[in-house]
Write a protein that holds these residues in place. Structure first.
Motif, short mmCIF file in Angstrom:
data_model
loop_
_atom_site.label_atom_id
_atom_site.label_comp_id
_atom_site.label_asym_id
_atom_site.label_seq_id
_atom_site.Cartn_x
_atom_site.Cartn_y
_atom_site.Cartn_z
N LEU A 149 57.00 40.88 41.26
CA LEU A 149 56.40 41.91 42.13
C LEU A 149 54.71 41.72 42.04
O LEU A 149 53.98 42.13 43.31
N ALA A 150 54.15 41.45 41.00
CA ALA A 150 52.73 41.58 40.81
C ALA A 150 52.22 40.27 41.27
O ALA A 150 52.66 38.99 40.49
N PRO A 151 51.41 40.06 42.02
CA PRO A 151 50.75 38.80 42.54
C PRO A 151 50.21 38.10 41.05
O PRO A 151 49.56 38.70 40.41
N GLN A 152 50.07 36.66 40.99
CA GLN A 152 49.53 35.91 40.12
C GLN A 152 48.34 35.45 40.75
O GLN A 152 48.24 34.70 41.72
N PHE A 153 47.16 35.50 39.86
CA PHE A 153 46.01 35.13 40.29
C PHE A 153 45.54 33.75 39.58
O PHE A 153 45.72 33.83 38.29
N TYR A 154 44.84 32.69 40.21
CA TYR A 154 44.25 31.95 39.62
C TYR A 154 42.87 31.20 40.18
O TYR A 154 42.58 31.83 41.14
N VAL A 155 42.25 30.50 39.52
CA VAL A 155 40.92 29.81 40.04
C VAL A 155 40.67 28.33 40.10
O VAL A 155 41.70 27.60 39.25
N THR A 156 40.28 27.84 41.14
CA THR A 156 40.05 26.54 41.37
C THR A 156 39.25 25.99 40.73
O THR A 156 38.35 26.61 40.00
N ALA A 157 39.15 24.62 40.49
CA ALA A 157 38.24 24.07 39.99
C ALA A 157 37.05 23.79 40.49
O ALA A 157 36.88 23.60 41.90
N PRO A 158 36.04 23.72 40.07
CA PRO A 158 34.63 23.80 40.80
C PRO A 158 34.45 22.63 41.63
O PRO A 158 34.95 21.41 41.39
N GLN A 159 33.99 22.62 42.98
CA GLN A 159 33.77 21.62 43.66
C GLN A 159 32.38 21.80 44.56
O GLN A 159 31.78 23.06 44.50
N PRO A 160 31.92 20.94 45.36
CA PRO A 160 30.63 21.11 45.86
C PRO A 160 30.68 22.24 47.19
O PRO A 160 31.72 22.17 47.62
N CYS A 161 29.43 23.07 47.15
CA CYS A 161 29.81 24.10 48.03
C CYS A 161 29.38 23.65 49.45
O CYS A 161 28.62 22.83 49.67
N PRO A 162 30.33 24.09 50.47
CA PRO A 162 30.15 23.68 51.98
C PRO A 162 29.10 24.11 52.58
O PRO A 162 28.55 23.75 53.76
N TYR A 163 28.39 25.41 51.89
CA TYR A 163 27.37 26.14 52.56
C TYR A 163 26.09 26.05 52.09
O TYR A 163 25.01 25.88 52.98
N LEU A 164 25.83 25.64 50.71
CA LEU A 164 24.30 25.62 50.42
C LEU A 164 24.43 24.69 49.29
O LEU A 164 25.26 24.23 48.35
N ASP A 165 23.61 23.68 49.82
CA ASP A 165 23.26 22.47 49.08
C ASP A 165 23.05 22.46 47.64
O ASP A 165 22.17 23.42 47.25
N GLY A 166 23.73 21.51 46.82
CA GLY A 166 23.36 21.70 45.38
C GLY A 166 23.89 22.72 44.61
O GLY A 166 23.90 22.57 43.43
#
Length: 269
Positions: A7-24
């Motif tokens: 019933l309760a949603p399970q939350f997860y976190v992705t591995a870091p990857q390059p940002c598509p909006y801000l360089d670096g």
């Protein structure tokens, strides 16, 4: 043995990857699955808390030292078009709008490929094939529509995948003919969604994320009645230059605190 979804949603976190909006910079997302009988309630509730839908997933940026991404929506009752936006609307008055069920077509994919190759040739979606495109359009557990725009000859020139929330329209993804840049089709699609929401009595149009410091996100700040979600509340947009995109080690709360502060609907009803 029958197994039921929690019933309760399970939350997860992705591995870091390059940002598509801000360089670096590196991006990270907090996400949960969107499934089961309570999918619409969950999508409605989390959209109000800065989440976005991608197929069967709801996600929100949760970068370790950056909080630049702000969910943005237009309050329809407070929107007044600028002179430029009125010209854009008039320039596209000859287009025909058609709302359909979320089914992918060959015409849509051809337009999508032209749009990506012209505007986002190096983006994360650049290699999306026809099957992945069909999944993006069709894999939705909630009330979604494909809004198509055709010209006087019946040619498809713009498309938007749109979710219908309990308080507004969420523009999941839009694309258009890149050769018709003088028609400002991206702006027109938003203007038309404001009209659709107003006619349906829905107070908001959700635009996705606005990112200060990202030129390709600057167009969203040009709409009046804009609100951004920050520190757990929606507030009217200030001067865009007043928002910072600087990194700081305390920009983002620990994941456990973020999850604890998410307001979830009662999915038992």
């Amino acid at each position: 043995m029958r197994h039921s979804l929690p019933l309760a949603p399970q939350f997860y976190v992705t591995a870091p990857q390059p940002c598509p909006y801000l360089d670096g910079r590196m991006e990270r997302k907090l996400f949960t699955a969107l499934q089961g009988d309570g999918a619409e309630k969950l999508n409605d509730a989390l959209s109000k808390q800065g989440f976005r839908r991608s197929q069967n997933v709801l996600y929100r940026p949760s970068c370790t030292d950056c909080a630049a991404c702000l969910s943005a929506r237009i309050r329809v009752s407070d929107f007044t078009p600028t002179r430029s936006q009125r010209r854009t609307h008039k320039r596209n008055a000859h287009l025909t709008r058609r709302a359909t069920s979320p089914w992918a077509t060959e015409d849509q994919y051809a337009l999508f490929r032209r749009y990506l190759d012209s505007r986002h040739a190096t983006g994360g979606m650049a290699d999306m094939d026809v099957f992945e495109f069909a999944a993006m359009i069709e894999e939705t557990p909630i009330r979604s529509r494909v809004i198509e725009y055709t010209d006087a000859e019946g040619a498809l020139i713009a498309t938007c995948l749109t979710d219908v929330l309990d308080d507004g329209l969420s523009m999941v993804y839009s694309f258009f003919d890149p050769d018709l840049h003088k028609q400002s089709l991206g702006t027109f699609i938003i203007l038309d969604h404001i009209e659709i929401a107003r006619a349906a009595g829905l107070p908001f149009v959700y635009l996705g994320y606005w990112v200060p410091g990202s030129p390709k996100m600057g167009y969203k700040a040009k709409f009046s009645g804009l609100e951004v979600y920050s520190d757990g509340v929606w507030t009217p947009m200030k001067d865009p230059d007043a928002y910072e995109a600087e990194t700081h080690p305390l920009s983002t709360d620990p994941i456990a605190e973020q999850v604890a502060n998410i307001s979830l609907p009662d999915l038992r009803k």
